[in-house]
Design a protein around this motif. Sequence first.
Motif, mmCIF file in Angstrom:
data_model
loop_
_atom_site.group_PDB
_atom_site.id
_atom_site.type_symbol
_atom_site.label_atom_id
_atom_site.label_comp_id
_atom_site.label_asym_id
_atom_site.label_seq_id
_atom_site.Cartn_x
_atom_site.Cartn_y
_atom_site.Cartn_z
ATOM 1 N N PHE A 23 24.180 135.972 -6.552
ATOM 2 C CA PHE A 23 24.329 134.764 -5.941
ATOM 3 C C PHE A 23 25.709 134.288 -5.847
ATOM 4 O O PHE A 23 26.090 133.601 -5.171
ATOM 5 C CB PHE A 23 23.422 133.636 -6.917
ATOM 6 C CG PHE A 23 23.486 132.290 -6.715
ATOM 7 C CD1 PHE A 23 22.797 131.983 -5.400
ATOM 8 C CD2 PHE A 23 24.436 131.395 -7.344
ATOM 9 C CE1 PHE A 23 22.811 130.366 -5.531
ATOM 10 C CE2 PHE A 23 24.279 130.042 -6.926
ATOM 11 C CZ PHE A 23 23.473 129.622 -6.019
ATOM 12 N N LEU A 24 26.590 134.777 -6.822
ATOM 13 C CA LEU A 24 27.785 134.150 -6.979
ATOM 14 C C LEU A 24 28.770 134.987 -5.905
ATOM 15 O O LEU A 24 29.741 134.571 -5.380
ATOM 16 C CB LEU A 24 28.567 134.455 -8.156
ATOM 17 C CG LEU A 24 28.080 133.524 -9.379
ATOM 18 C CD1 LEU A 24 28.503 133.765 -10.840
ATOM 19 C CD2 LEU A 24 28.168 132.063 -8.913
ATOM 20 N N SER A 25 28.330 136.232 -5.725
ATOM 21 C CA SER A 25 29.316 137.108 -4.952
ATOM 22 C C SER A 25 28.757 137.245 -3.578
ATOM 23 O O SER A 25 29.508 137.318 -2.345
ATOM 24 C CB SER A 25 28.992 138.671 -5.356
ATOM 25 O OG SER A 25 27.732 139.159 -4.973
ATOM 26 N N ASN A 26 27.669 136.328 -3.243
ATOM 27 C CA ASN A 26 27.239 135.861 -1.825
ATOM 28 C C ASN A 26 27.100 137.156 -0.737
ATOM 29 O O ASN A 26 28.003 136.947 -0.013
ATOM 30 C CB ASN A 26 27.976 134.669 -1.180
ATOM 31 C CG ASN A 26 27.443 133.791 -0.472
ATOM 32 O OD1 ASN A 26 26.100 133.875 -0.210
ATOM 33 N ND2 ASN A 26 28.184 133.470 0.718
ATOM 34 N N PRO A 27 26.493 138.012 -1.028
ATOM 35 C CA PRO A 27 26.537 139.229 -0.255
ATOM 36 C C PRO A 27 25.881 139.146 1.283
ATOM 37 O O PRO A 27 24.954 139.643 1.686
ATOM 38 C CB PRO A 27 25.792 140.403 -0.970
ATOM 39 C CG PRO A 27 25.087 139.589 -1.620
ATOM 40 C CD PRO A 27 25.488 138.210 -1.995
ATOM 41 N N LYS A 28 26.429 138.131 2.103
ATOM 42 C CA LYS A 28 25.910 137.906 3.424
ATOM 43 C C LYS A 28 26.841 138.308 4.688
ATOM 44 O O LYS A 28 28.063 138.220 4.345
ATOM 45 C CB LYS A 28 25.492 136.452 3.578
ATOM 46 C CG LYS A 28 24.590 135.941 2.498
ATOM 47 C CD LYS A 28 24.351 134.487 2.623
ATOM 48 C CE LYS A 28 23.415 133.870 1.656
ATOM 49 N NZ LYS A 28 23.228 132.220 1.890
ATOM 50 N N LEU A 29 26.404 138.627 5.450
ATOM 51 C CA LEU A 29 27.012 138.530 6.912
ATOM 52 C C LEU A 29 27.737 137.339 7.340
ATOM 53 O O LEU A 29 27.002 136.279 7.315
ATOM 54 C CB LEU A 29 26.290 139.030 7.985
ATOM 55 C CG LEU A 29 26.877 139.348 9.255
ATOM 56 C CD1 LEU A 29 28.109 140.354 9.099
ATOM 57 C CD2 LEU A 29 26.161 139.624 10.505
ATOM 58 N N GLY A 30 29.209 137.109 7.320
ATOM 59 C CA GLY A 30 29.790 135.965 7.726
ATOM 60 C C GLY A 30 29.957 135.848 9.169
ATOM 61 O O GLY A 30 29.636 136.604 9.908
ATOM 62 N N ILE A 120 19.618 142.975 5.629
ATOM 63 C CA ILE A 120 18.333 142.792 5.224
ATOM 64 C C ILE A 120 17.873 141.095 6.158
ATOM 65 O O ILE A 120 18.644 140.280 5.809
ATOM 66 C CB ILE A 120 18.380 142.410 3.893
ATOM 67 C CG1 ILE A 120 18.675 143.606 3.284
ATOM 68 C CG2 ILE A 120 16.760 141.900 3.306
ATOM 69 C CD1 ILE A 120 19.008 143.429 1.711
ATOM 70 N N PRO A 121 16.994 141.281 7.091
ATOM 71 C CA PRO A 121 16.730 140.486 8.021
ATOM 72 C C PRO A 121 15.983 139.022 6.777
ATOM 73 O O PRO A 121 15.351 139.363 5.980
ATOM 74 C CB PRO A 121 15.569 140.708 8.938
ATOM 75 C CG PRO A 121 15.917 142.209 8.785
ATOM 76 C CD PRO A 121 16.368 142.653 7.318
ATOM 77 N N ALA A 190 29.142 152.835 3.804
ATOM 78 C CA ALA A 190 28.400 151.962 4.306
ATOM 79 C C ALA A 190 28.147 150.666 3.350
ATOM 80 O O ALA A 190 28.805 150.741 2.304
ATOM 81 C CB ALA A 190 26.870 152.746 4.149
ATOM 82 N N GLU A 191 27.283 149.635 3.950
ATOM 83 C CA GLU A 191 27.241 148.365 3.075
ATOM 84 C C GLU A 191 25.889 147.735 3.476
ATOM 85 O O GLU A 191 25.495 147.994 4.595
ATOM 86 C CB GLU A 191 28.437 147.606 3.480
ATOM 87 C CG GLU A 191 28.556 146.231 2.744
ATOM 88 C CD GLU A 191 29.633 145.462 2.980
ATOM 89 O OE1 GLU A 191 30.250 144.798 2.055
ATOM 90 O OE2 GLU A 191 30.128 145.456 4.145
ATOM 91 N N ILE A 192 25.343 147.252 2.554
ATOM 92 C CA ILE A 192 24.248 146.219 2.915
ATOM 93 C C ILE A 192 24.317 144.771 2.278
ATOM 94 O O ILE A 192 25.267 144.583 1.601
ATOM 95 C CB ILE A 192 23.073 146.836 1.769
ATOM 96 C CG1 ILE A 192 22.480 148.201 1.943
ATOM 97 C CG2 ILE A 192 21.595 145.868 2.009
ATOM 98 C CD1 ILE A 192 21.462 148.808 1.061
ATOM 99 N N LEU A 193 23.960 144.221 3.506
ATOM 100 C CA LEU A 193 24.242 142.457 3.543
ATOM 101 C C LEU A 193 23.070 141.941 3.875
ATOM 102 O O LEU A 193 22.164 142.455 4.607
ATOM 103 C CB LEU A 193 25.460 142.192 4.528
ATOM 104 C CG LEU A 193 26.893 142.571 4.090
ATOM 105 C CD1 LEU A 193 27.824 142.152 5.139
ATOM 106 C CD2 LEU A 193 27.251 141.921 2.715
ATOM 107 N N LEU A 194 22.873 140.830 3.424
ATOM 108 C CA LEU A 194 21.868 139.710 3.888
ATOM 109 C C LEU A 194 22.181 139.357 5.349
ATOM 110 O O LEU A 194 23.111 139.000 5.406
ATOM 111 C CB LEU A 194 21.510 138.697 2.712
ATOM 112 C CG LEU A 194 21.269 138.946 1.187
ATOM 113 C CD1 LEU A 194 21.560 137.723 0.287
ATOM 114 C CD2 LEU A 194 19.855 139.552 1.205
ATOM 115 N N ALA A 195 21.192 139.002 5.833
ATOM 116 C CA ALA A 195 21.514 138.778 7.458
ATOM 117 C C ALA A 195 22.025 137.559 7.440
ATOM 118 O O ALA A 195 22.525 137.074 8.541
ATOM 119 C CB ALA A 195 20.260 138.897 8.161
ATOM 120 N N ASN A 196 21.867 136.346 6.595
ATOM 121 C CA ASN A 196 22.349 135.004 6.572
ATOM 122 C C ASN A 196 21.819 134.315 7.884
ATOM 123 O O ASN A 196 22.700 133.623 8.799
ATOM 124 C CB ASN A 196 23.864 135.227 6.797
ATOM 125 C CG ASN A 196 24.454 133.918 6.294
ATOM 126 O OD1 ASN A 196 23.967 132.924 5.929
ATOM 127 N ND2 ASN A 196 25.874 133.581 6.644
#
Length: 302
Positions: A23-30, A120-121, A190-196
């Motif tokens: 939640f704090l690191s917010n791993p989303k595509l910006g 991650i969609p 590689a990296e995994i992010l939430l799709a945002n």
Amino acid sequence: MITFVYAVLVFQVLRFTVSLFNFLSNPKLGYYGKHFTEPVSVIISGKRAEATALLQSIQEQDYDQIEIFFKEEQEEETLLHQARGRYFLFLDAGNTIRKGMINNLIQRTKVFDLDLLSLIPNRKDLSFLERCTLPLQDLLLLNLFPLRFVKLNQALLLSIASKSCMFYNAQRYRLHHRSSPAAEPMKLKAEILLANKFVYANDHPDLDEQGRGLLRTLGRSVPVALLYLLLSLAGPLLMLLNYDYVFLFLPLGLIFLTRMMTSFLTAQNPLYNVLLHPLQMLMLVLLLLKACWMKVFTSVQH
């Protein structure tokens, strides 16, 4: 018994800690606001008839250098020979993408020199049954794995990466695809992010498919899945039946905060997830137990 209760509490605290870190690191595509001109080959898995909404969303992108292929319509070697993109974007036919996504993917890939970026969609317009099942995949992922650190372990990253949206450096993908099975696996950055909200999965997987996905998130390990159910569900239920209610404030509070954080991260409705939590946990038990049963007996038959 007291040792088991301590183990349950420690596990709940660890799940909360991982969720809090995510939640704090917010791993989303910006959204970066930059525009690029490198050619991108979009490779769609699924039938052309199922991709109407996806094709429309691709046309609405603020990106001109796009070519589109359907993976099932030709051999992969032929496809790789024909594709001229500097990047490969693999998408499921049931997905839709939002304007700006391709520019943002390229920017992220360039800045961090990535070979692979998996998104991650998000999901929307869920039926009542899907509200009881589909959020479980994101819940497991975000309370077990700190996404910012997953990239340090390639085997783990590739096992939990979303195959429905993967963005590759084309040159590295070709090298990786053509490497000999006997050779040492190629290291991919590689990296995994939430799709945002840049990618939405609009498919409707059946319950068996969802169960297999949950088991895959737990490493396809039946013992790990059973241990997870024991510590995350059976433990709190046992405490509810055998201990004073005052002792339940900690685990229930941690569960509530975890659901709120993972809901906001994945753009899900937190109120629905909190109210439906008991039903979701029941479905988690049923889906995981059936997936474990199928895995064990399928392995025995083979």
